[in-house]
Scaffold this motif. Structure first.
Motif, PDB file in Angstrom:
ATOM      1  N   LEU B  94       0.827  -1.202   0.000  1.00  0.00           N
ATOM      2  CA  LEU B  94       0.000   0.000   0.000  1.00  0.00           C
ATOM      3  C   LEU B  94       0.870   1.265   0.000  1.00  0.00           C
ATOM      4  CD1 LEU B  94      -3.052   0.480   0.085  1.00  0.00           C
ATOM      5  CD2 LEU B  94      -2.868   0.779   2.545  1.00  0.00           C
ATOM      6  N   ASP B  95       1.938   1.264   0.813  1.00  0.00           N
ATOM      7  CA  ASP B  95       2.826   2.435   0.889  1.00  0.00           C
ATOM      8  C   ASP B  95       3.527   2.691  -0.433  1.00  0.00           C
ATOM      9  OD1 ASP B  95       2.049   2.647   3.447  1.00  0.00           O
ATOM     10  OD2 ASP B  95       4.042   2.508   4.358  1.00  0.00           O
ATOM     11  N   ASN B  96       3.890   1.611  -1.130  1.00  0.00           N
ATOM     12  CA  ASN B  96       4.505   1.790  -2.441  1.00  0.00           C
ATOM     13  C   ASN B  96       3.586   2.550  -3.378  1.00  0.00           C
ATOM     14  OD1 ASN B  96       7.203   0.219  -3.264  1.00  0.00           O
ATOM     15  ND2 ASN B  96       6.245  -0.834  -1.550  1.00  0.00           N
ATOM     16  N   ILE B  97       2.309   2.194  -3.337  1.00  0.00           N
ATOM     17  CA  ILE B  97       1.362   2.885  -4.212  1.00  0.00           C
ATOM     18  C   ILE B  97       1.170   4.327  -3.753  1.00  0.00           C
ATOM     19  CG2 ILE B  97      -0.966   2.824  -5.184  1.00  0.00           C
ATOM     20  CD1 ILE B  97      -0.968  -0.174  -4.639  1.00  0.00           C
ATOM     21  N   LEU B  98       1.051   4.514  -2.427  1.00  0.00           N
ATOM     22  CA  LEU B  98       0.846   5.869  -1.903  1.00  0.00           C
ATOM     23  C   LEU B  98       1.997   6.796  -2.294  1.00  0.00           C
ATOM     24  CD1 LEU B  98      -0.560   5.050   1.645  1.00  0.00           C
ATOM     25  CD2 LEU B  98      -1.795   6.027  -0.282  1.00  0.00           C
ATOM     26  N   LEU B  99       3.197   6.229  -2.401  1.00  0.00           N
ATOM     27  CA  LEU B  99       4.352   7.038  -2.797  1.00  0.00           C
ATOM     28  C   LEU B  99       4.242   7.530  -4.237  1.00  0.00           C
ATOM     29  CD1 LEU B  99       7.295   5.034  -1.226  1.00  0.00           C
ATOM     30  CD2 LEU B  99       6.904   7.465  -0.915  1.00  0.00           C
ATOM     31  N   CYS B 100       3.353   6.897  -5.009  1.00  0.00           N
ATOM     32  CA  CYS B 100       3.302   7.221  -6.430  1.00  0.00           C
ATOM     33  C   CYS B 100       2.164   8.174  -6.794  1.00  0.00           C
ATOM     34  CB  CYS B 100       3.202   5.943  -7.251  1.00  0.00           C
ATOM     35  SG  CYS B 100       4.709   4.979  -7.101  1.00  0.00           S
ATOM     36  N   PHE B 101       1.300   8.491  -5.844  1.00  0.00           N
ATOM     37  CA  PHE B 101       0.238   9.446  -6.155  1.00  0.00           C
ATOM     38  C   PHE B 101       0.819  10.818  -6.415  1.00  0.00           C
ATOM     39  CE2 PHE B 101      -2.585   6.331  -4.140  1.00  0.00           C
ATOM     40  CZ  PHE B 101      -3.582   6.305  -5.091  1.00  0.00           C
ATOM     41  N   ASN B 102       0.144  11.541  -7.279  1.00  0.00           N
ATOM     42  CA  ASN B 102       0.681  12.838  -7.655  1.00  0.00           C
ATOM     43  C   ASN B 102       0.352  13.958  -6.683  1.00  0.00           C
ATOM     44  OD1 ASN B 102       2.487  13.467  -9.612  1.00  0.00           O
ATOM     45  ND2 ASN B 102       1.106  12.946 -11.281  1.00  0.00           N
TER      46      ASN B 102
END
Lengths: 290, 248
Positions: B94-102
């Protein structure tokens, strides 16, 4: 009793230093050995303001934080472009330069003789003079430092810092400005370290450059590593252990001259032991020798 | 939407890109094929600002991005994956994805200290979106596992989900299905083929010709840094120059 309070005050000062350094070393993975320099900037700014301009403690504290932050930016902006080892060397250089300036600008800093007679804090008419009053002041400031640091590392920005530590390329690819994040955390770390310097200067009422040498930086790094990288509570534990442990040597009846040397050996040995067998420290999550 | 003109890049005299030009339109999947060392990954690195080009011009949606730093390019709407798979393996999926939000206002320090409520709201919204993406990809049960504990195929899938989280207009996918099982391959194929329907374009580097033929609208074949052949997949595959280069 005063002796125990004195030890607790020192633990408080070193907690501020190690918590703020943990933001850099533990969370972001940037190893700065200039932390004592920022500690010194804080101490000297507060001492000089109080001695030369008789300004109040809280203003001095504020100015020390700002000055240290500006130094942090001046050092961080060029040196954080460098990678790993080269960054360490750049901070080493800054550490040496700071010491030389403090030691040689005799007219201003008193040089090796230091600055004696620094006034004790006076906060809105309330004089802080006794050990117990200093302990309360240290606890409040250490608490604020911990609170700010904790809020940062638990936030999305903290997640970004940890990601930078693990894989900068991934972070760049996710559209983040890695150097700007590193500079921000470096400035925050430098500013917070100066708080410890302000307390130290007004508590001891005397400072000289030998309190802010590279050995001091390495001592703070040892606290971070032994307490636990990337764990703020670990930094409190580390500070408590490394400050209190050598004091125990006094009680086994060693003369002071030997105890001082054994202290250095003890720190060195502890650091080696932890690096080999417990690189995450007492409480850390990040293995330092990775 | 993406226009590349006469791009040049050499490493110690070896030309990785030699006057390379191409165009990518809206809502299309372009396959980029060629032998190893043809300059495909270098092209991705140059487009996303990881490597600076020697000469040439890259234009994306009207912005000349040739000299932009990578974080600026990526914010304009170009996402990428890496051939050597990059994720923060020590962090939860989940954190990996959160790091990719703009939306990065929740990473601003003044907001963290003074406006914690607004941060936790953005954070909650992002978490919800991240979970939706994981559900779409069929690995929502892995949300709290460390990314490094996923299988290789799931990690590749996650790196594509990360690109989706950034909501970019253009995705550069470097060998998205190399070395993974057929089931995962089909899942990734479905996800990629649905991208043009969402208004996104893709440049895809891949060696699996079958996969390329099924998914791409257009193919570019490159060798030694230049474009050798370009056109609809059938044409390029049967181009004598392409056959010759592969047989060499």
């Amino acid at each position: 009793m005063e002796y125990i309070l004195h030890i607790l005050i020192l633990i408080g000062i070193y907690t501020i230093l190690s918590v703020s350094l943990n933001l850099l070393v533990g969370y972001t993975g940037i190893l700065s050995i200039a932390h004592a320099a920022f500690y010194g900037v804080g101490a000297y700014v507060a001492a000089l303001m109080a001695l030369k301009l008789q300004t109040p403690f809280l203003l001095n504290l504020f100015l020390a934080i700002i000055a240290s932050g500006i130094f942090g930016a001046l050092v961080g902006i060029p040196s954080l472009r460098l990678r790993d080892d080269y960054f360490v060397i750049a901070t080493f250089a800054f550490q040496i330069i700071t010491f030389s300036i403090l030691n040689n600008l005799v007219d201003f800093t008193g040089g090796p003789l230091g600055l004696p007679g620094i006034p004790q804090p006076n906060i809105f008419g309330f004089e802080i003079t006794t050990h117990i009053e200093f302990l309360i002041l240290v606890l409040i400031l250490a608490g604020i430092t911990f609170w700010i640091s904790n809020r940062i590392v638990k936030s999305p920005f903290g997640r970004l810092l940890k990601a930078i530590r693990e894989d900068e390329v991934f972070v760049r690819a996710s559209g983040r400005n890695v150097s700007s994040a590193k500079i921000k955390v470096f400035v925050i770390g430098a500013s917070l370290a100066s708080i410890a310097g302000v307390i130290y200067a007004t508590y001891i009422t005397y400072i000289d450059p030998t309190s802010f040498t590279i050995m001091e930086s390495i001592f703070i790094i040892s606290i971070v590593i032994i307490g636990g990288s990337a764990n703020l509570k670990g930094s409190i534990v580390g500070a408590a252990v490394l400050i209190a442990l050598p004091e125990l040597l006094r009680f086994i009846g060693l003369p002071n001259s030997i105890a001082a040397n054994i202290r250095q050996i003890l720190y060195g040995a502890l650091l080696v032991i932890f690096m080999l067998w417990r690189p995450q420290g007492f409480l850390g999550e990040y293995k330092f020798n990775k | 939407m993406l226009k590349i003109e006469n791009l040049n890049k050499s490493f110690d005299g070896v030309k990785a890109l030699n006057d390379f030009s191409c165009v990518v339109h809206e809502n299309e999947i372009v396959g980029l094929i060629g032998p190893n060392g043809a300059g495909k990954s270098t092209l991705f690195n140059v487009i996303t600002g990881f490597i600076e080009s020697d000469r040439g011009k890259i234009e994306f949606n009207g912005n000349v991005i040739t000299k932009y730093p990578s974080h600026k390019i990526i914010k304009l709407g170009i996402s990428r994956t890496f051939q050597d798979l990059r994720l923060i393996k020590q962090m939860p999926v989940l954190d990996n994805i959160l790091l990719c939000f703009n939306h990065q206002q929740n990473e601003q320090i003044q907001n963290i200290i003074f406006r914690p409520k607004s941060i936790s709201k953005v954070e909650q919204d992002n978490k919800q979106k991240a979970l939706d993406l994981l559900r779409y990809a069929g690995i929502e049960d892995k949300a709290n596992d460390l990314a490094g504990t996923l299988s290789y195929g799931q990690q590749k899938l996650l790196s594509i989900i990360c690109c989706l989280a950034a909501d970019s207009k253009l995705l550069l996918l470097d060998e998205p299905i190399a070395g993974i099982n057929p089931e995962m391959r089909d899942k990734i194929l479905t996800i990629i083929s649905e991208l043009p329907l969402k208004g996104k374009s893709v440049i895809l580097i891949e060696h699996d010709m079958d996969f390329i033929m099924r998914i791409c609208n257009r193919l570019i074949f490159m060798d030694t840094g230049t474009k050798v052949s370009e056109g609809i997949p059938e044409e390029v595959r049967n181009d004598p120059k392409v056959i010759e280069a592969y047989l060499e």
